[in-house]
Design an enzyme around this catalytic site. Structure first.
Site, PDB file in Angstrom:
ATOM      1  N   ARG A  93       0.824  -1.207   0.000  1.00  0.00           N
ATOM      2  CA  ARG A  93       0.000   0.000   0.000  1.00  0.00           C
ATOM      3  C   ARG A  93       0.862   1.262   0.000  1.00  0.00           C
ATOM      4  O   ARG A  93       0.313   2.362  -0.032  1.00  0.00           O
ATOM      5  CB  ARG A  93      -0.859   0.016   1.257  1.00  0.00           C
ATOM      6  CG  ARG A  93      -2.303  -0.472   1.047  1.00  0.00           C
ATOM      7  CD  ARG A  93      -2.939  -0.443   2.395  1.00  0.00           C
ATOM      8  NE  ARG A  93      -4.354  -0.422   2.480  1.00  0.00           N
ATOM      9  CZ  ARG A  93      -5.129  -1.494   2.615  1.00  0.00           C
ATOM     10  NH1 ARG A  93      -4.645  -2.701   2.527  1.00  0.00           N
ATOM     11  NH2 ARG A  93      -6.416  -1.348   2.825  1.00  0.00           N
ATOM     12  N   ARG A 132     -21.366  -3.250   2.805  1.00  0.00           N
ATOM     13  CA  ARG A 132     -20.582  -4.481   2.833  1.00  0.00           C
ATOM     14  C   ARG A 132     -20.736  -5.232   4.151  1.00  0.00           C
ATOM     15  O   ARG A 132     -20.678  -4.659   5.224  1.00  0.00           O
ATOM     16  CB  ARG A 132     -19.110  -4.116   2.624  1.00  0.00           C
ATOM     17  CG  ARG A 132     -18.180  -5.295   2.669  1.00  0.00           C
ATOM     18  CD  ARG A 132     -16.913  -4.981   1.969  1.00  0.00           C
ATOM     19  NE  ARG A 132     -16.013  -4.207   2.794  1.00  0.00           N
ATOM     20  CZ  ARG A 132     -14.737  -3.977   2.462  1.00  0.00           C
ATOM     21  NH1 ARG A 132     -14.261  -4.467   1.333  1.00  0.00           N
ATOM     22  NH2 ARG A 132     -13.971  -3.267   3.239  1.00  0.00           N
ATOM     23  N   ARG A 176     -10.020   6.386   4.547  1.00  0.00           N
ATOM     24  CA  ARG A 176      -9.244   5.332   3.886  1.00  0.00           C
ATOM     25  C   ARG A 176      -9.025   5.674   2.410  1.00  0.00           C
ATOM     26  O   ARG A 176      -7.973   5.387   1.842  1.00  0.00           O
ATOM     27  CB  ARG A 176      -9.947   3.982   4.037  1.00  0.00           C
ATOM     28  CG  ARG A 176      -9.908   3.481   5.487  1.00  0.00           C
ATOM     29  CD  ARG A 176     -10.906   2.380   5.731  1.00  0.00           C
ATOM     30  NE  ARG A 176     -10.541   1.123   5.101  1.00  0.00           N
ATOM     31  CZ  ARG A 176     -11.388   0.123   4.898  1.00  0.00           C
ATOM     32  NH1 ARG A 176     -12.652   0.247   5.256  1.00  0.00           N
ATOM     33  NH2 ARG A 176     -10.982  -0.980   4.333  1.00  0.00           N
TER      34      ARG A 176
HETATM   35  P1  AMP Z   1      -8.214  -3.898   4.350  1.00  0.00           P
HETATM   36  O1  AMP Z   1      -8.938  -5.065   4.907  1.00  0.00           O
HETATM   37  O2  AMP Z   1      -7.228  -4.260   3.282  1.00  0.00           O
HETATM   38  O3  AMP Z   1      -9.132  -2.793   3.903  1.00  0.00           O
HETATM   39  O4  AMP Z   1      -7.324  -3.287   5.543  1.00  0.00           O
HETATM   40  C1  AMP Z   1      -7.922  -2.808   6.722  1.00  0.00           C
HETATM   41  C2  AMP Z   1      -6.951  -1.891   7.455  1.00  0.00           C
HETATM   42  O5  AMP Z   1      -5.772  -2.621   7.813  1.00  0.00           O
HETATM   43  C3  AMP Z   1      -6.424  -0.712   6.647  1.00  0.00           C
HETATM   44  O6  AMP Z   1      -7.319   0.380   6.661  1.00  0.00           O
HETATM   45  C4  AMP Z   1      -5.117  -0.404   7.357  1.00  0.00           C
HETATM   46  O7  AMP Z   1      -5.335   0.248   8.593  1.00  0.00           O
HETATM   47  C5  AMP Z   1      -4.609  -1.822   7.686  1.00  0.00           C
HETATM   48  N1  AMP Z   1      -3.776  -2.361   6.582  1.00  0.00           N
HETATM   49  C6  AMP Z   1      -4.067  -3.430   5.768  1.00  0.00           C
HETATM   50  N2  AMP Z   1      -3.075  -3.640   4.884  1.00  0.00           N
HETATM   51  C7  AMP Z   1      -2.134  -2.689   5.120  1.00  0.00           C
HETATM   52  C8  AMP Z   1      -0.879  -2.366   4.523  1.00  0.00           C
HETATM   53  N3  AMP Z   1      -0.407  -3.070   3.468  1.00  0.00           N
HETATM   54  N4  AMP Z   1      -0.187  -1.324   5.040  1.00  0.00           N
HETATM   55  C9  AMP Z   1      -0.645  -0.624   6.098  1.00  0.00           C
HETATM   56  N5  AMP Z   1      -1.823  -0.858   6.695  1.00  0.00           N
HETATM   57  C10 AMP Z   1      -2.572  -1.890   6.225  1.00  0.00           C
END
Ligand code: AMP
Length: 221
Positions: A93, A132, A176
């Site tokens: 990310r 969702r 986000r």
């Molecule tokens: P997601 O399920 O991919 O939407 O991730 C949920 C949350 O986890 C994000 O909003 C971030 O706070 C954290 N997160 C997930 N993947 C990453 C990453 N590659 N780098 C930093 N934070 C992450």
């Protein structure tokens, strides 16, 4: 299946449908689907030190610091089932994470095959995330408008309870998306410059998007 490891990343903003498509690709190509968000949520559920540290960032829609996420993913990549390829979802990310991924792959004589970018107009994302529902057991996601579960509140795959993630609230989703534009869009450029970025229209229905992805993958593997 390719005889060389098949290493892929799936990129796209919150609500673009990455998880849904990743599950299909992983099943089709026999590589493990590793979602950084799922790993972090599992750490939180188990109350590990990483989980409690990550919680402070996740609840406000911020990114968990690079060093923590990178070592978590590198550990996961070194597990035996990932030696023949991996499909990363939600990672990298940031450009620093993308560089760390390259370094780890290079050490194993591997190279990223494709970065698939699931594109959805930003106006649609808040609405998608707000509708969702996520399975507590396996993380499968549903959307009551686009792909409802067969039985309300119950996962089709394993019968797990469906819940709405705290960070899918509209105010956190907006944050986000902001973070995505600032930190993750440069990752798209990073892969575009390398010639491995493939864009897929994420507004089509789930089967249509899956067909597009498969076409891109077949052309590349
Ligand atoms: P997601 O399920 O991919 O939407 O991730 C949920 C949350 O986890 C994000 O909003 C971030 O706070 C954290 N997160 C997930 N993947 C990453 C990453 N590659 N780098 C930093 N934070 C992450």
């Amino acid at each position: 299946m390719a005889d060389r490891p098949l290493d892929l990343v799936l990129l796209g903003p919150v609500g673009a449908g990455k998880g849904t498509q990743a599950r299909r690709i992983a099943a089709r190509y026999g590589v493990p689907h590793v979602a950084s968000g799922d790993l972090l949520r599992s750490h939180r559920a188990h109350g590990t030190p990483l989980g409690s540290e990550a919680a402070r960032y996740m609840d406000r829609g911020a990114l968990v610091p690079d060093d923590l996420v990178i070592s978590m993913i590198v550990d996961r990549m070194r597990e035996p089932d990932a030696h023949h390829g991996i499909l990363l979802d939600g990672f990298p990310r940031t450009v620093a994470q993308a560089k760390a991924l390259d370094k780890e792959l290079q050490e194993e004589n591997r190279v990223l095959k494709l970065a698939l970018y699931l594109q959805v107009p930003y106006e649609e994302l808040v609405e998608r995330a707000a509708g969702r529902w996520t399975c507590r057991v396996d993380g499968t996601t549903y959307n009551y408008r686009v792909n409802p579960p067969r039985k309300p509140g119950v996962c089709d795959v394993d019968g797990g309870e469906l819940y709405q993630r705290e960070d899918d609230r509209p105010d956190v989703v907006s944050e986000r998306i902001k973070v995505y534009l600032r930190d993750t869009v440069p990752v798209l450029d990073y892969y575009r410059d390398r010639g491995i970025l493939r864009q897929v229209d994420g507004t089509r229905d789930i089967d249509g998007v899956a067909a597009d992805i498969e076409e891109q993958l077949e052309a590349a593997v």
